[in-house]
Scaffold this motif. Structure first.
Motif, PDB file in Angstrom:
ATOM      1  N   ARG A 293       5.355   8.401  -3.566  1.00 17.50           N
ATOM      2  CA  ARG A 293       5.309  10.441  -3.300  1.00 17.50           C
ATOM      3  C   ARG A 293       4.889  10.544  -2.199  1.00 17.50           C
ATOM      4  O   ARG A 293       5.132  11.261  -1.255  1.00 17.50           O
ATOM      5  CB  ARG A 293       3.420  10.535  -4.329  1.00 17.50           C
ATOM      6  N   TRP A 294       4.556   9.480  -0.853  1.00 19.56           N
ATOM      7  CA  TRP A 294       5.055   9.778   0.094  1.00 19.56           C
ATOM      8  C   TRP A 294       6.522   9.771   1.059  1.00 19.56           C
ATOM      9  O   TRP A 294       6.673   9.617   2.343  1.00 19.56           O
ATOM     10  CB  TRP A 294       3.972   8.578   1.297  1.00 19.56           C
ATOM     11  N   ALA A 295       7.348   9.429   0.103  1.00 21.85           N
ATOM     12  CA  ALA A 295       8.410   8.801   0.486  1.00 21.85           C
ATOM     13  C   ALA A 295       9.257  10.115   1.347  1.00 21.85           C
ATOM     14  O   ALA A 295       9.986  10.271   2.883  1.00 21.85           O
ATOM     15  CB  ALA A 295       9.315   8.764  -0.608  1.00 21.85           C
ATOM     16  N   ASN A 296       8.816  11.848   0.484  1.00 20.63           N
ATOM     17  CA  ASN A 296       9.891  12.792   0.830  1.00 20.63           C
ATOM     18  C   ASN A 296       8.717  13.171   1.981  1.00 20.63           C
ATOM     19  O   ASN A 296       9.768  13.848   2.982  1.00 20.63           O
ATOM     20  CB  ASN A 296       9.592  13.588  -0.041  1.00 20.63           C
ATOM     21  N   GLY A 297       8.033  13.288   1.998  1.00 16.53           N
ATOM     22  CA  GLY A 297       7.119  13.495   3.640  1.00 16.53           C
ATOM     23  C   GLY A 297       7.555  12.721   4.326  1.00 16.53           C
ATOM     24  O   GLY A 297       7.633  12.985   5.671  1.00 16.53           O
ATOM     25  N   THR A 298       7.317  11.125   4.577  1.00 15.71           N
ATOM     26  CA  THR A 298       7.767  10.254   5.291  1.00 15.71           C
ATOM     27  C   THR A 298       9.439   9.872   5.975  1.00 15.71           C
ATOM     28  O   THR A 298       9.636  10.476   6.888  1.00 15.71           O
ATOM     29  CB  THR A 298       8.104   8.646   5.129  1.00 15.71           C
ATOM     30  N   SER A 299      10.240  10.608   4.678  1.00 15.14           N
ATOM     31  CA  SER A 299      11.927  11.147   5.089  1.00 15.14           C
ATOM     32  C   SER A 299      11.862  12.338   6.210  1.00 15.14           C
ATOM     33  O   SER A 299      12.395  12.527   6.896  1.00 15.14           O
ATOM     34  CB  SER A 299      12.609  11.322   3.852  1.00 15.14           C
ATOM     35  N   GLN A 300      10.956  13.722   6.011  1.00 18.82           N
ATOM     36  CA  GLN A 300      10.688  14.339   6.668  1.00 18.82           C
ATOM     37  C   GLN A 300      10.401  14.355   8.260  1.00 18.82           C
ATOM     38  O   GLN A 300      10.653  14.837   9.367  1.00 18.82           O
ATOM     39  CB  GLN A 300       9.247  15.837   5.914  1.00 18.82           C
ATOM     40  N   LEU A 301       9.486  12.965   8.160  1.00 17.11           N
ATOM     41  CA  LEU A 301       8.749  12.594   9.580  1.00 17.11           C
ATOM     42  C   LEU A 301      10.149  12.552  10.247  1.00 17.11           C
ATOM     43  O   LEU A 301      10.232  12.912  11.762  1.00 17.11           O
ATOM     44  CB  LEU A 301       7.242  11.810   9.176  1.00 17.11           C
TER      45      LEU A 301
ATOM     46  N   ASP B  66       0.867  -0.995   0.075  1.00 20.55           N
ATOM     47  CA  ASP B  66      -0.067   0.196   0.014  1.00 20.55           C
ATOM     48  C   ASP B  66       0.845   1.252   0.222  1.00 20.55           C
ATOM     49  O   ASP B  66       0.398   2.389  -0.047  1.00 20.55           O
ATOM     50  CB  ASP B  66      -0.908   0.312   1.472  1.00 20.55           C
ATOM     51  N   LEU B  67       2.307   1.071   0.229  1.00 19.98           N
ATOM     52  CA  LEU B  67       2.656   2.364  -0.213  1.00 19.98           C
ATOM     53  C   LEU B  67       2.683   2.639  -1.274  1.00 19.98           C
ATOM     54  O   LEU B  67       3.237   2.820  -2.068  1.00 19.98           O
ATOM     55  CB  LEU B  67       4.269   1.651   0.661  1.00 19.98           C
ATOM     56  N   ARG B  68       3.374   3.799  -1.583  1.00 19.52           N
ATOM     57  CA  ARG B  68       3.144   5.626  -2.799  1.00 19.52           C
ATOM     58  C   ARG B  68       4.265   5.551  -2.323  1.00 19.52           C
ATOM     59  O   ARG B  68       4.968   6.242  -1.667  1.00 19.52           O
ATOM     60  CB  ARG B  68       1.858   5.964  -2.845  1.00 19.52           C
TER      61      ARG B  68
END
Length: 166
Positions: free
Chosen positions: A135-143, A131-133
């Motif tokens: 496009r979520w990678a950058n936001g996840t790295s910020q988190l 289910d991972l997308r």
């Protein structure tokens, strides 16, 4: 520090566009040259420990000779750098950070983080990994970066509180 296995699984160079292979080779050459030049060992000793001729090592440093990931990891290890973290950063286009962090605690952190992350994702997400997308990678790295900053601040505040007289 012994290099046992690489985190990066190489794809046959036949499946990579020539421009990517050239850029990847140039990135690896850049960080290898930095590791060798900043090492406390002379080049001839590094070449001997890696098991290649010193002229071959010079061609690798100049980017005139391609180098495999296993061999690049060995050069970095012999030079006292963290191989996985350095190579992943370089191949991700972060050569300057790879050079800056290759012998630091940040390099050691990334070495362990990159090694542990795939298994942790698999254990934690299980079937939901599908289910991972991207496009979520950058936001996840910020988190993750914010969580680490908070964690460091919490430790610092705890140390200060313990040092204060009661």
């Amino acid at each position: 520090m012994a290099t046992t296995q690489l985190f990066i699984v190489g794809v046959s160079s036949m499946h990579q566009p020539a421009s990517f292979r050239g850029k990847a080779n140039a990135s690896l050459a850049h960080i290898l040259a930095h590791a060798i030049e900043s090492s406390d060992k002379p080049r001839h000793q590094i070449a001997r420990e890696v098991g290649i001729h010193r002229e071959t090592l010079l061609r690798v440093m100049r980017g005139d000779r391609p180098i495999g990931l296993d061999e690049a990891a060995l050069v970095l290890d012999v030079c006292g750098a963290f191989p996985r973290a350095s190579m992943i950063l370089a191949l991700a286009g972060q050569e300057d950070l790879a050079c800056e962090w290759m012998r630091s605690e940040m390099g050691e952190f990334l070495e362990d983080f990159f090694t542990a992350l795939p298994g942790q994702l698999e254990r934690t997400l299980g079937r939901r990994v599908e289910d991972l997308r991207p496009r979520w990678a950058n936001g996840t790295s910020q988190l993750v970066a914010r969580m680490l900053a908070k964690h460091i601040d919490d430790f610092a505040n705890r140390d200060i509180a313990m040092a204060l007289p009661r």
